[in-house]
Write a protein that holds these residues in place. Sequence first.
Motif, PDB file in Angstrom:
ATOM      1  N   CYS A  64       0.834  -1.213   0.000  1.00 47.10           N
ATOM      2  CA  CYS A  64       0.000   0.000   0.000  1.00 47.10           C
ATOM      3  C   CYS A  64       0.866   1.260   0.000  1.00 47.10           C
ATOM      4  N   ARG A  65       1.344   1.634   1.171  1.00 44.74           N
ATOM      5  CA  ARG A  65       1.990   2.935   1.334  1.00 44.74           C
ATOM      6  C   ARG A  65       3.342   3.053   0.646  1.00 44.74           C
ATOM      7  N   SER A  66       4.263   2.147   0.941  1.00 46.63           N
ATOM      8  CA  SER A  66       5.602   2.312   0.360  1.00 46.63           C
ATOM      9  C   SER A  66       5.623   2.163  -1.156  1.00 46.63           C
ATOM     10  N   PRO A  67       4.841   1.251  -1.767  1.00 44.54           N
ATOM     11  CA  PRO A  67       4.840   1.255  -3.230  1.00 44.54           C
ATOM     12  C   PRO A  67       4.163   2.484  -3.831  1.00 44.54           C
ATOM     13  N   MET A  68       3.174   3.043  -3.127  1.00 50.33           N
ATOM     14  CA  MET A  68       2.614   4.309  -3.594  1.00 50.33           C
ATOM     15  C   MET A  68       3.692   5.384  -3.605  1.00 50.33           C
ATOM     16  N   GLY A  69       4.442   5.466  -2.511  1.00 48.91           N
ATOM     17  CA  GLY A  69       5.529   6.430  -2.452  1.00 48.91           C
ATOM     18  C   GLY A  69       6.568   6.173  -3.524  1.00 48.91           C
ATOM     19  N   ILE A 213      -0.913   7.066   7.690  1.00 47.96           N
ATOM     20  CA  ILE A 213      -1.815   6.046   8.229  1.00 47.96           C
ATOM     21  C   ILE A 213      -1.848   4.815   7.330  1.00 47.96           C
ATOM     22  N   ASP A 214      -1.898   3.646   7.950  1.00 39.71           N
ATOM     23  CA  ASP A 214      -1.948   2.382   7.211  1.00 39.71           C
ATOM     24  C   ASP A 214      -3.386   2.100   6.774  1.00 39.71           C
ATOM     25  N   PRO A 215      -3.645   2.025   5.460  1.00 33.33           N
ATOM     26  CA  PRO A 215      -5.026   1.810   5.006  1.00 33.33           C
ATOM     27  C   PRO A 215      -5.379   0.342   4.765  1.00 33.33           C
ATOM     28  N   TYR A 216      -4.413  -0.556   4.921  1.00 33.43           N
ATOM     29  CA  TYR A 216      -4.626  -1.955   4.532  1.00 33.43           C
ATOM     30  C   TYR A 216      -5.851  -2.560   5.211  1.00 33.43           C
ATOM     31  N   ARG A 217      -6.724  -3.144   4.392  1.00 31.01           N
ATOM     32  CA  ARG A 217      -7.966  -3.784   4.837  1.00 31.01           C
ATOM     33  C   ARG A 217      -8.912  -2.805   5.544  1.00 31.01           C
ATOM     34  N   ARG A 218      -8.792  -1.532   5.201  1.00 25.20           N
ATOM     35  CA  ARG A 218      -9.664  -0.528   5.784  1.00 25.20           C
ATOM     36  C   ARG A 218     -10.485   0.125   4.669  1.00 25.20           C
ATOM     37  N   SER A 219     -11.236   1.138   5.024  1.00 21.44           N
ATOM     38  CA  SER A 219     -12.202   1.724   4.093  1.00 21.44           C
ATOM     39  C   SER A 219     -11.529   2.568   3.010  1.00 21.44           C
ATOM     40  N   GLN A 220     -12.318   2.878   1.987  1.00 22.23           N
ATOM     41  CA  GLN A 220     -11.838   3.775   0.942  1.00 22.23           C
ATOM     42  C   GLN A 220     -11.498   5.136   1.525  1.00 22.23           C
ATOM     43  N   GLU A 224      -7.976   7.133   1.155  1.00 21.82           N
ATOM     44  CA  GLU A 224      -7.869   8.513   0.676  1.00 21.82           C
ATOM     45  C   GLU A 224      -7.161   9.397   1.696  1.00 21.82           C
ATOM     46  N   LEU A 225      -7.396   9.154   2.985  1.00 26.19           N
ATOM     47  CA  LEU A 225      -6.671   9.889   4.020  1.00 26.19           C
ATOM     48  C   LEU A 225      -5.187   9.579   3.948  1.00 26.19           C
ATOM     49  N   SER A 226      -4.849   8.315   3.785  1.00 25.67           N
ATOM     50  CA  SER A 226      -3.450   7.918   3.670  1.00 25.67           C
ATOM     51  C   SER A 226      -2.780   8.623   2.495  1.00 25.67           C
ATOM     52  N   ALA A 227      -3.451   8.619   1.359  1.00 24.50           N
ATOM     53  CA  ALA A 227      -2.898   9.291   0.181  1.00 24.50           C
ATOM     54  C   ALA A 227      -2.767  10.793   0.399  1.00 24.50           C
ATOM     55  N   SER A 228      -3.722  11.388   1.101  1.00 23.01           N
ATOM     56  CA  SER A 228      -3.675  12.837   1.344  1.00 23.01           C
ATOM     57  C   SER A 228      -2.503  13.214   2.247  1.00 23.01           C
ATOM     58  N   GLN A 229      -2.028  12.278   3.050  1.00 26.99           N
ATOM     59  CA  GLN A 229      -0.851  12.512   3.880  1.00 26.99           C
ATOM     60  C   GLN A 229       0.434  12.269   3.096  1.00 26.99           C
ATOM     61  N   LEU A 230       0.398  11.279   2.218  1.00 30.13           N
ATOM     62  CA  LEU A 230       1.599  10.875   1.488  1.00 30.13           C
ATOM     63  C   LEU A 230       1.926  11.774   0.306  1.00 30.13           C
ATOM     64  N   VAL A 231       0.924  12.124  -0.484  1.00 32.72           N
ATOM     65  CA  VAL A 231       1.175  12.837  -1.740  1.00 32.72           C
ATOM     66  C   VAL A 231       1.870  14.185  -1.525  1.00 32.72           C
ATOM     67  N   PRO A 232       1.425  15.030  -0.591  1.00 29.78           N
ATOM     68  CA  PRO A 232       2.141  16.299  -0.386  1.00 29.78           C
ATOM     69  C   PRO A 232       3.564  16.091   0.127  1.00 29.78           C
ATOM     70  N   ALA A 233       3.760  15.053   0.928  1.00 24.33           N
ATOM     71  CA  ALA A 233       5.108  14.773   1.427  1.00 24.33           C
ATOM     72  C   ALA A 233       6.029  14.377   0.281  1.00 24.33           C
ATOM     73  N   VAL A 234       5.528  13.560  -0.630  1.00 25.96           N
ATOM     74  CA  VAL A 234       6.315  13.166  -1.797  1.00 25.96           C
ATOM     75  C   VAL A 234       6.668  14.383  -2.648  1.00 25.96           C
ATOM     76  N   ALA A 235       5.744  15.304  -2.788  1.00 20.35           N
ATOM     77  CA  ALA A 235       6.013  16.520  -3.569  1.00 20.35           C
ATOM     78  C   ALA A 235       7.146  17.330  -2.953  1.00 20.35           C
ATOM     79  N   GLU A 236       7.176  17.425  -1.628  1.00 14.44           N
ATOM     80  CA  GLU A 236       8.243  18.173  -0.954  1.00 14.44           C
ATOM     81  C   GLU A 236       9.574  17.442  -1.076  1.00 14.44           C
ATOM     82  N   VAL A 237       9.543  16.118  -0.956  1.00 11.22           N
ATOM     83  CA  VAL A 237      10.765  15.336  -1.171  1.00 11.22           C
ATOM     84  C   VAL A 237      11.294  15.592  -2.573  1.00 11.22           C
ATOM     85  N   THR A 238      10.409  15.559  -3.554  1.00 10.94           N
ATOM     86  CA  THR A 238      10.808  15.794  -4.939  1.00 10.94           C
ATOM     87  C   THR A 238      11.480  17.154  -5.100  1.00 10.94           C
TER      88      THR A 238
END
Length: 246
Positions: A64-69, A213-220, A224-238
Amino acid sequence: MSDPDGTTRPSLRRADLRRLRDALDHGETPLPASLAADPAARTSPGVHSAPRGTILTVCTGNICRSPMGEVLLRAQLRDAGVRVHSAGTHALVDHEMTEQAQQLAVASGADAAEAAAHRARLLTVQHLAETDLVLTMAREHRSYVVQLLPALLRRTFTVREFARLAATLTDDEVRRAVTAAGTDAGARLRALAELVGGQRGMVPAEPDNDDVIDPYRRSQTTYELSASQLVPAVAEVTRVVRAALG
């Protein structure tokens, strides 16, 4: 300790993990007593990376999270001469990314074919030894990485922690700081990690906001919350990686 598939994992003491996580959260960098007593654990041959520079993202299952990143960073750094890969501390080896994670990654700019091709793998010392910058999805993974290879203590962050610290630095400050590292991309990434790590004592700690947040086996909604935390962080890393390598 071995998994049912015969894979050997390091034996990590919970007390050491807690102490190490607390120390990192407060800008300190001590080694746990169990590691400090073992000089062989402090170093590992081949800790330096390949010339083009390597970033590793880490979570638990690596589905989930690390491959998205990974796929997001790869898409955003495709022309920057950086290798991006991922692994899990307790990976569901050979499993694909979850469908929800793939969809959110692609919607955020990742390559659909790369997201579909991902297969989970177990984090090893060799992966870490070939990496210049480690970005974990949560503090527990950060502690696990440092326990596995203490030499990476100052080059391992949660992705949101790295983004929070990096946001205090301008592109010009990053460029000036990494100049002494020369032209090698790996050396520049290591210099960037040192620079960002140096902000730990200058910026108020926000440990509760440093995990994705770990979304595995949890709701959509959780995905979406997990992605909303990850995506801006990835942009700053970039941003800062491009400044360091530009």
